[in-house]
Structure formats: structure tokens, C-alpha cells
Design a protein around this motif. Structure first.
Motif, PDB file in Angstrom:
ATOM      1  N   SER A 208       0.834  -1.207   0.000  1.00 55.35           N
ATOM      2  CA  SER A 208       0.000   0.000   0.000  1.00 55.35           C
ATOM      3  C   SER A 208       0.867   1.256   0.000  1.00 55.35           C
ATOM      4  O   SER A 208       0.606   2.221  -0.733  1.00 55.35           O
ATOM      5  N   PHE A 209       1.904   1.246   0.807  1.00 58.42           N
ATOM      6  CA  PHE A 209       2.824   2.374   0.931  1.00 58.42           C
ATOM      7  C   PHE A 209       3.498   2.657  -0.408  1.00 58.42           C
ATOM      8  O   PHE A 209       3.551   3.805  -0.883  1.00 58.42           O
ATOM      9  N   LEU A 210       3.995   1.614  -1.047  1.00 63.82           N
ATOM     10  CA  LEU A 210       4.677   1.783  -2.330  1.00 63.82           C
ATOM     11  C   LEU A 210       3.721   2.259  -3.419  1.00 63.82           C
ATOM     12  O   LEU A 210       4.098   3.063  -4.279  1.00 63.82           O
ATOM     13  N   GLU A 211       2.495   1.783  -3.387  1.00 65.50           N
ATOM     14  CA  GLU A 211       1.506   2.231  -4.370  1.00 65.50           C
ATOM     15  C   GLU A 211       1.289   3.738  -4.255  1.00 65.50           C
ATOM     16  O   GLU A 211       1.235   4.456  -5.266  1.00 65.50           O
ATOM     17  N   LEU A 212       1.192   4.220  -3.021  1.00 68.14           N
ATOM     18  CA  LEU A 212       1.025   5.653  -2.788  1.00 68.14           C
ATOM     19  C   LEU A 212       2.234   6.427  -3.307  1.00 68.14           C
ATOM     20  O   LEU A 212       2.091   7.450  -3.999  1.00 68.14           O
ATOM     21  N   ILE A 213       3.436   5.965  -2.996  1.00 67.82           N
ATOM     22  CA  ILE A 213       4.658   6.677  -3.385  1.00 67.82           C
ATOM     23  C   ILE A 213       4.811   6.708  -4.902  1.00 67.82           C
ATOM     24  O   ILE A 213       5.126   7.753  -5.492  1.00 67.82           O
ATOM     25  N   ALA A 217       5.267  10.204  -6.891  1.00 70.91           N
ATOM     26  CA  ALA A 217       6.723  10.230  -6.722  1.00 70.91           C
ATOM     27  C   ALA A 217       7.313  11.628  -6.854  1.00 70.91           C
ATOM     28  O   ALA A 217       8.289  11.966  -6.172  1.00 70.91           O
ATOM     29  N   ALA A 218       6.744  12.464  -7.704  1.00 71.39           N
ATOM     30  CA  ALA A 218       7.295  13.802  -7.912  1.00 71.39           C
ATOM     31  C   ALA A 218       7.212  14.660  -6.658  1.00 71.39           C
ATOM     32  O   ALA A 218       7.976  15.628  -6.521  1.00 71.39           O
ATOM     33  N   MET A 219       6.300  14.323  -5.732  1.00 70.80           N
ATOM     34  CA  MET A 219       6.130  15.116  -4.522  1.00 70.80           C
ATOM     35  C   MET A 219       6.681  14.427  -3.278  1.00 70.80           C
ATOM     36  O   MET A 219       6.427  14.862  -2.157  1.00 70.80           O
ATOM     37  N   LEU A 236      12.555  -2.493   0.662  1.00 67.99           N
ATOM     38  CA  LEU A 236      11.755  -1.306   0.382  1.00 67.99           C
ATOM     39  C   LEU A 236      12.571  -0.277  -0.384  1.00 67.99           C
ATOM     40  O   LEU A 236      12.081   0.335  -1.351  1.00 67.99           O
ATOM     41  N   ARG A 237      13.808  -0.099   0.009  1.00 64.98           N
ATOM     42  CA  ARG A 237      14.685   0.875  -0.661  1.00 64.98           C
ATOM     43  C   ARG A 237      14.827   0.546  -2.142  1.00 64.98           C
ATOM     44  O   ARG A 237      14.778   1.432  -3.001  1.00 64.98           O
ATOM     45  N   PRO A 241      10.656   4.446  -6.267  1.00 67.69           N
ATOM     46  CA  PRO A 241      10.892   5.064  -7.580  1.00 67.69           C
ATOM     47  C   PRO A 241      12.237   5.788  -7.605  1.00 67.69           C
ATOM     48  O   PRO A 241      12.743   6.230  -6.560  1.00 67.69           O
ATOM     49  N   GLU A 242      12.794   5.910  -8.778  1.00 71.69           N
ATOM     50  CA  GLU A 242      14.067   6.634  -8.921  1.00 71.69           C
ATOM     51  C   GLU A 242      13.904   8.060  -8.401  1.00 71.69           C
ATOM     52  O   GLU A 242      12.926   8.742  -8.696  1.00 71.69           O
TER      53      GLU A 242
END
Length: 388
Positions: A208-213, A217-219, A236-237, A241-242
């Protein structure tokens, strides 16, 4: 120099350590020390009372951290958010800390402050929680500091699943004027945050956390993860996203995590700033080394500097982990950064004398008693007050 310590006995202090003067921030890693607040020893800081802060000493300690080339993460759990630092004192801390940072550079670079919902403890729906977050984000941004979006007890209580977290955080990204740091604080630090991101299963919560990020990602400047699980953090790291940084909040495994690529936002760096700064300079040199033998030698030196700080950190952060602030403030007092071993909400009583004696010993073993005579004198005064 010797001192009798409860549970330890007669203890002979090590040879004092002289740490190099480091004023230049690390270039290979971005590193924040999460800073504590200094209580006014004459204020009514009994449990449940509004926080009475010694502002001069609090700001002086931030200057100490900046002078070691570290950034400051302020108004977070190390500053006793949700454990005694009320919103009135928090707003003042944010304003003062950002203003003080201007003497060193851009406050948006040098200090990032926590924005949460703790001033609205009764918030019972997503719109009210979003509005509470928005108020605190505006407070941080208007002060000129960077924003750390803290985990919300109120959201953890109200949310029924991942979609509710995504709804609230999605709206917050539209309110920020620059990328923010997201904070995932584990329940060992705050039991009220169990199941954050929509599940008590860490793998599901991570998804869920990664989906949000990835969706925003730009913010997202980065994520600060405090789960005390090295394997999870490394995974996780790699999945971020890049351009999105992982700021380790693992006060047990920080040397290896930073070495392998994590940035840092750590409460223990409040207490070990001289060692942390020295180690980071060595890590910079290793990153720049062209010769493999030189690089390995420098990495071994990095390990050697930080290795003695790990037993100290593990002691300070032992269960119940959320009482770690007591050990942090205890060391600040031993090292002369404040005049009294006092905390807001009376939290200086949260650890036993046996615990503090071991913290004293381990700090000495790590070379982190800046003035051994002062530290011994203050430790003896604490023992005397307790009838020893």
C-alpha cells in the motif's frame, strides 16, 4: 577516573576521545538528526501539563547539530510529539528552529519539521483529519522549513483500509510547495500506529505504501522508515521510484544500512553527533576513492567509528522503545548541553537508574562523554539524589 555505578560496580572510564571538527555536511548521504527539546527545569512539566520549554538551550542544541554538518529533523517523536510536546509548544519550536537555521543557510534544507494531526485528538473522519494535517503543513511551510508528514494516530484509528490512507495523503500532496518526507513509524515507537497504511501485515502495508509513493513520486523527497527491520528496509529501498530516498530510522542497524545506501533520519544521531559526523566524512572519502584498497580501508574505518555506538543505541532504544527519549536527554545533560536532567511530561522518570548507569558506561565506551569530569560529577549527583 572511576565511578561506582549501580548494577555495574566500580567502573574506570576509558581514555577520552577527541573527535575531528566537522562542519561540512556529508556529500554521499543526506543525514538528519532528530532533535530533542530541552525542558525548563523551573516549569511545570509534570505529566499532562502544557510543555514548558527552555528555548535558549533547545536552540543551542540545534546549533550543536548544525555545527557537526548534520541537518535537523524537528518537532518529531524525538521532540516528544504525542508524548508531552503540545501543539502550542510545537508551533513555537517550528518557528524558532527554522528562524535559527537561517544563520547557517536555507532552513528548507537544514531543518525539516513534522506535520501531523496531534492537535486534533478527537478527529473522527477523513475530512477532519485532512484539515488537521493541512493546518500543520501550513505552519511548517510558512516557517520556511521542509515538511515531514508524520504518521497520524487519528488516521490509524479511523481508516478502514489502504484506500483511506491514499485519499488523505493524496490530498496532502496538493497542499505542499515542495517534495515532502513521508514517515512510517512502527508500533514499537507508538502502539497507536499499529496497522498503518491499512494492514497489520507488514508485506501488505508495504504494498500500500509503495503504491502511494509511485502514484505521487514527484512530490516525495523520501521516506523515513522506523520499523527496526534491516531486511525489510533494504527491500523497500530497492522498490522505491528513482529519485525517492530512503531515510533510515533504524536505530539498531544504521551503520550497515547507511553504508549500503540508505540516507538517515535518526534519533540516536542526537546523542552521537560527533561520531556520526566523523563516520560520514570517512564514508564520503570512501565514495571518492579510486583505489579499491583505499576504499576498503576507509569503509573499515567507518565501521570502526560507528561500531561502539550500536550497543549504546540498542540500550537507549530497548523495550519499551518509545521511552528512548529519556536516554537521549540524559546524555545531553551529561555532556553539558543542558543544565538539568528534566523533560516535558516528566519523562525523565521513564527509565530506571540501572538503565541510565548502563547508558553512561556505553557512552563512555563509544567516546561520547565530551567532558568526562562533568559527566562523572553529574552522574554522581543523580546517584546521590537517589540515595546512592
Amino acid at each position: 577516573m572511576r565511578i561506582d555505578l549501580p548494577g555495574i560496580g566500580a567502573y574506570t572510564l576509558t581514555e577520552p576521545t577527541t573527535w575531528p571538527v566537522v562542519e561540512t555536511p556529508a556529500s554521499s548521504r543526506i543525514v538528519y538528526a532528530a532533535a530533542h527539546v530541552v525542558a525548563d527545569p523551573l516549569g511545570d512539566n509534570t505529566p499532562g501539563s502544557p510543555a514548558a520549554v527552555d528555548w535558549d538551550a533547545t536552540l543551542r542544541f540545534r546549533r550543536h547539530l548544525w555545527s557537526h554538518g548534520l541537518r535537523v529533523a524537528d518537532a518529531m517523536d524525538t521532540a516528544q510529539r504525542n508524548m508531552g510536546l503540545d501543539w502550542a509548544a510545537t508551533k513555537e519550536l517550528i518557528r524558532r528552529s527554522a528562524a535559527e537555521a537561517r544563520s547557517y543557510g536555507d532552513p528548507a534544507t537544514l531543518v525539516a519539521c513534522g506535520a501531523g494531526t496531534d492537535h486534533a485528538p478527537g478527529a473522527g473522519d477523513l475530512n477532519t483529519i485532512t484539515a488537521a494535517y493541512a493546518e500543520q503543513i501550513e505552519t511548517v511551510q510558512s516557517a520556511g522549513a521542509g515538511v515531514i508528514v508524520m504518521a497520524s494516530r487519528q488516521l490509524a484509528r479511523v481508516a478502514t483500509g489502504p484506500a483511506d490512507y491514499h485519499q488523505v495523503y493524496g490530498k496532502l500532496f496538493g497542499l505542499t510547495d515542495r517534495p515532502v518526507i513521508l514517515h512510517w513509524l512502527g508500533e514499537m515507537f507508538d502502539p497507536n500506529l499499529a496497522g498503518y497504511w491499512g494492514s497489520r501485515d507488514v508485506a501488505a502495508a508495504t504494498e500500500s505504501f509503495l503504491e502511494l509513493i509511485h502514484a505521487h513520486a514527484a512530490m516525495v523527497d523520501g521516506v523515513k522508515v522506523s520499523l527496526l527491520d534491516e531486511e525489510h528496509e533494504v527491500g523497500l529501498r530497492a522498490a522505491l521510484p528513482e529519485g525517492v530516498r530512503l531515510y533510515t530510522g533504524d536505530d539498531f542497524n544504521y551503520p550497515s544500512l547507511i553504508r549500503s545506501g540508505s540516507h538517515a533520519l535518526l534519533g540516536i544521531f542526537d546523542a552521537i553527533a560527533p561520531a556520526a559526523a566523523a563516520a560520514l566524512q570517512v564514508l564520503d572519502a570512501a565514495a571518492a576513492a579510486r583505489d579499491e584498497a583505499d576504499r576498503e580501508r576507509l569503509l573499515a574505518s567507518y565501521d570502526e567509528i560507528l561500531a561502539p555506538t550500536v550497543p549504546l543505541s540498542r540500550k537507549i532504544f530497548e523495550t519499551p522503545t518509545y521511552n528512548y527519549k529519556t536516554g537521549i536527554v540524559f546524555l545531553a545533560w551529561l555532556n553539558g548541553h543542558q543544565d538539568a536532567f528534566a523533560m516535558v511530561n516528566g519523562a525523565q522518570s521513564a527509565r530506571s537508574l540501572l538503565h541510565l548507569s548502563e547508558v553512561f558506561r556505553l557512552a563512555d565506551q563509544a567516546g561520547l562523554l565530551a567532558d568526562q569530569e562533568l559527566a562523572v560529577r553529574r552522574m554522581k549527583s543523580l546517584l546521590a539524589v537517589n540515595g546512592l
